[in-house]
Design a protein around this motif. Structure first.
Motif, PDB file in Angstrom:
ATOM      1  N   VAL A  51       0.882  -1.393   0.029  1.00 18.72           N
ATOM      2  CA  VAL A  51      -0.006   0.096   0.100  1.00 18.72           C
ATOM      3  C   VAL A  51       0.791   1.137  -0.127  1.00 18.72           C
ATOM      4  O   VAL A  51       1.847   1.288   0.969  1.00 18.72           O
ATOM      5  CB  VAL A  51      -0.990   0.009   1.339  1.00 18.72           C
ATOM      6  CG1 VAL A  51      -1.829   1.187   1.375  1.00 18.72           C
ATOM      7  CG2 VAL A  51      -2.013  -1.164   1.079  1.00 18.72           C
ATOM      8  N   ARG A  52       0.654   1.980  -1.036  1.00 20.00           N
ATOM      9  CA  ARG A  52       1.557   3.259  -1.172  1.00 20.00           C
ATOM     10  C   ARG A  52       0.929   4.474  -0.551  1.00 20.00           C
ATOM     11  O   ARG A  52       0.096   5.061  -1.312  1.00 20.00           O
ATOM     12  CB  ARG A  52       1.771   3.549  -2.519  1.00 20.00           C
ATOM     13  CG  ARG A  52       2.770   2.291  -3.212  1.00 20.00           C
ATOM     14  CD  ARG A  52       4.312   2.300  -2.879  1.00 20.00           C
ATOM     15  NE  ARG A  52       4.914   3.414  -3.193  1.00 20.00           N
ATOM     16  CZ  ARG A  52       5.287   4.076  -4.249  1.00 20.00           C
ATOM     17  NH1 ARG A  52       5.530   3.057  -5.184  1.00 20.00           N
ATOM     18  NH2 ARG A  52       5.951   5.063  -4.521  1.00 20.00           N
ATOM     19  N   GLU A  53       1.296   4.951   0.518  1.00 25.06           N
ATOM     20  CA  GLU A  53       0.533   6.039   1.043  1.00 25.06           C
ATOM     21  C   GLU A  53       1.405   7.115   0.510  1.00 25.06           C
ATOM     22  O   GLU A  53       0.783   8.371   1.009  1.00 25.06           O
ATOM     23  CB  GLU A  53       0.817   6.126   2.712  1.00 25.06           C
ATOM     24  CG  GLU A  53       0.054   4.911   3.196  1.00 25.06           C
ATOM     25  CD  GLU A  53      -0.147   4.771   4.680  1.00 25.06           C
ATOM     26  OE1 GLU A  53       0.280   5.742   5.286  1.00 25.06           O
ATOM     27  OE2 GLU A  53      -0.722   3.770   5.091  1.00 25.06           O
ATOM     28  N   ASP A  54       2.408   7.413  -0.299  1.00 25.96           N
ATOM     29  CA  ASP A  54       3.069   8.589  -0.898  1.00 25.96           C
ATOM     30  C   ASP A  54       2.518   8.835  -2.262  1.00 25.96           C
ATOM     31  O   ASP A  54       3.237   9.880  -2.980  1.00 25.96           O
ATOM     32  CB  ASP A  54       4.487   8.370  -0.561  1.00 25.96           C
ATOM     33  CG  ASP A  54       4.991   6.926  -1.574  1.00 25.96           C
ATOM     34  OD1 ASP A  54       4.174   5.872  -1.677  1.00 25.96           O
ATOM     35  OD2 ASP A  54       6.242   6.984  -2.155  1.00 25.96           O
ATOM     36  N   VAL A  55       1.505   8.160  -2.598  1.00 28.04           N
ATOM     37  CA  VAL A  55       1.219   8.199  -4.101  1.00 28.04           C
ATOM     38  C   VAL A  55      -0.215   8.813  -4.232  1.00 28.04           C
ATOM     39  O   VAL A  55      -1.175   8.093  -3.265  1.00 28.04           O
ATOM     40  CB  VAL A  55       1.239   7.028  -5.094  1.00 28.04           C
ATOM     41  CG1 VAL A  55       0.391   7.171  -6.175  1.00 28.04           C
ATOM     42  CG2 VAL A  55       2.532   6.488  -4.793  1.00 28.04           C
ATOM     43  N   MET A  56      -0.258   9.826  -4.648  1.00 32.56           N
ATOM     44  CA  MET A  56      -1.812  10.127  -4.921  1.00 32.56           C
ATOM     45  C   MET A  56      -2.387  10.150  -6.310  1.00 32.56           C
ATOM     46  O   MET A  56      -1.652  10.195  -7.280  1.00 32.56           O
ATOM     47  CB  MET A  56      -2.146  12.013  -4.571  1.00 32.56           C
ATOM     48  CG  MET A  56      -1.668  12.216  -3.106  1.00 32.56           C
ATOM     49  SD  MET A  56      -1.593  13.976  -2.705  1.00 32.56           S
ATOM     50  CE  MET A  56      -3.306  14.168  -2.960  1.00 32.56           C
ATOM     51  N   THR A  57      -3.647  10.049  -6.580  1.00 31.41           N
ATOM     52  CA  THR A  57      -3.964   9.724  -7.760  1.00 31.41           C
ATOM     53  C   THR A  57      -5.496  10.636  -8.222  1.00 31.41           C
ATOM     54  O   THR A  57      -5.868  11.221  -7.241  1.00 31.41           O
ATOM     55  CB  THR A  57      -4.666   8.243  -7.975  1.00 31.41           C
ATOM     56  OG1 THR A  57      -5.623   8.135  -7.217  1.00 31.41           O
ATOM     57  CG2 THR A  57      -3.601   7.331  -7.744  1.00 31.41           C
ATOM     58  N   PHE A  58      -5.605  10.823  -9.299  1.00 31.75           N
ATOM     59  CA  PHE A  58      -7.171  11.611  -9.686  1.00 31.75           C
ATOM     60  C   PHE A  58      -8.294  10.686  -9.294  1.00 31.75           C
ATOM     61  O   PHE A  58      -9.399  11.299  -8.889  1.00 31.75           O
ATOM     62  CB  PHE A  58      -7.173  11.821 -11.141  1.00 31.75           C
ATOM     63  CG  PHE A  58      -6.106  12.950 -11.593  1.00 31.75           C
ATOM     64  CD1 PHE A  58      -6.329  14.214 -11.051  1.00 31.75           C
ATOM     65  CD2 PHE A  58      -5.105  12.527 -12.503  1.00 31.75           C
ATOM     66  CE1 PHE A  58      -5.448  15.242 -11.628  1.00 31.75           C
ATOM     67  CE2 PHE A  58      -4.237  13.520 -12.851  1.00 31.75           C
ATOM     68  CZ  PHE A  58      -4.265  14.788 -12.471  1.00 31.75           C
ATOM     69  N   ALA A  59      -8.124   9.499  -9.358  1.00 32.03           N
ATOM     70  CA  ALA A  59      -9.436   8.519  -9.141  1.00 32.03           C
ATOM     71  C   ALA A  59      -9.883   8.337  -7.680  1.00 32.03           C
ATOM     72  O   ALA A  59     -10.982   8.641  -7.305  1.00 32.03           O
ATOM     73  CB  ALA A  59      -9.387   7.128  -9.623  1.00 32.03           C
TER      74      ALA A  59
END
Length: 74
Positions: A51-59
């Motif tokens: 689980v990548r808590e350092d990645v943000m996405t548009f969805a």
């Protein structure tokens, strides 16, 4: 955090589109850099990853899951 999730792959049409894993418990995970063999809507799989808590996405459909290993179920 490393996890193992069993569920179904779904293509979500949010923004430019994204691939998700919907676990047996109903939790959705957005797949990060999913392998091509995993990008098939409707297949049942078991996925291991981080689980990548350092990645943000548009969805923003759920936690971002970076796949390290997966198995397609029959």
């Amino acid at each position: 955090m490393s996890i193992k999730v069993t569920g179904k792959i779904e293509r979500k049409g949010i923004g430019p589109g994204t691939w998700a894993l919907v676990g047996e418990d109903g939790q959705s995970y957005e797949l990060h850099n999913a392998p091509g063999d995993l990008k098939k809507s409707g297949i049942q799989v078991t996925v291991e990853g981080q689980v990548r808590e350092d990645v943000m996405t548009f969805a923003m459909i759920g936690p971002v899951l970076e796949v390290t290993k997966f198995e397609v179920k029959d």
